[in-house]
Design an enzyme around this catalytic site. Structure first.
Site, mmCIF file in Angstrom:
data_model
loop_
_atom_site.group_PDB
_atom_site.id
_atom_site.type_symbol
_atom_site.label_atom_id
_atom_site.label_comp_id
_atom_site.label_asym_id
_atom_site.label_seq_id
_atom_site.Cartn_x
_atom_site.Cartn_y
_atom_site.Cartn_z
ATOM 1 N N HIS A 103 0.855 -1.189 0.000
ATOM 2 C CA HIS A 103 0.000 0.000 0.000
ATOM 3 C C HIS A 103 0.885 1.230 0.000
ATOM 4 O O HIS A 103 2.025 1.193 0.439
ATOM 5 C CB HIS A 103 -0.946 0.014 1.207
ATOM 6 N N HIS A 105 0.947 5.232 1.176
ATOM 7 C CA HIS A 105 0.306 6.250 2.013
ATOM 8 C C HIS A 105 0.337 7.608 1.311
ATOM 9 O O HIS A 105 1.370 8.005 0.769
ATOM 10 C CB HIS A 105 1.082 6.439 3.322
#
Ligand code: 5GP
Ligand code: ZN
Length: 140
Positions: A103, A105
């Protein structure tokens, strides 16, 4: 070929099996708000297929990530009127990764906030630098 992984919370969130505050979705990604945000608007880009981390990601898929990050960053800058924005991506526990599904951010920054995305700087001698360059280039 990357797939969805059983028992991975981000696979489930990215594919809508667990509800989230989604700000953007397409066939490859879901972009959601972080459940424990570092700042107002902290968002996460989640691929819908599972990669543990960046090392695992194939080049074709990786090439889709940054255009999406820049699109979101621009929209967040306008929408949230933030003063800055960090794009951060952690790989492995030593680097602060806590959810082992790749992922990215997007952390909006506001003057005077207490978000900490900093590090101490160290000296590095020229010899060491040229050795590091050689070591990395050997692996490319
Ligand atoms: P990492 O430390 O792995 O780079 O970041 C994991 C992030 O995922 C953290 O910022 C954490 O707050 C967020 N997070 C963990 N579990 C959930 C969840 O169930 N939903 C959402 N929206 N964010 C989560
Ligand atoms: Zn996953």
């Amino acid at each position: 070929m990357a797939k969805i992984k059983e028992d991975c919370i981000f696979c489930k969130i990215a594919n809508g099996q667990i509800p989230s505050n989604s700000v953007y979705e397409d066939e490859d990604f879901n972009v959601i708000l972080d459940i424990s945000p570092a700042s107002k608007g902290h968002a996460l880009i989640l691929p819908k297929v599972h990669y543990d981390n960046a090392y695992e990601m194939d080049e074709a898929f990786a090439a889709k990530v940054f255009p999406l990050a820049t699109k979101l960053a621009g929209a967040m800058k306008k929408a949230l009127n933030c003063d800055g924005l960090n794009i951060v991506q952690n790989n492995e526990e030593a680097a602060g990764q806590t959810v082992f599904h790749f992922h990215m951010h997007l952390i909006p920054r506001y003057e005077g906030d207490e978000v900490d995305v900093t590090w101490k700087q160290h000296e590095s001698v020229a010899e060491e630098q040229s050795e590091i360059v050689k070591q990395i280039q050997k692996e490319l």
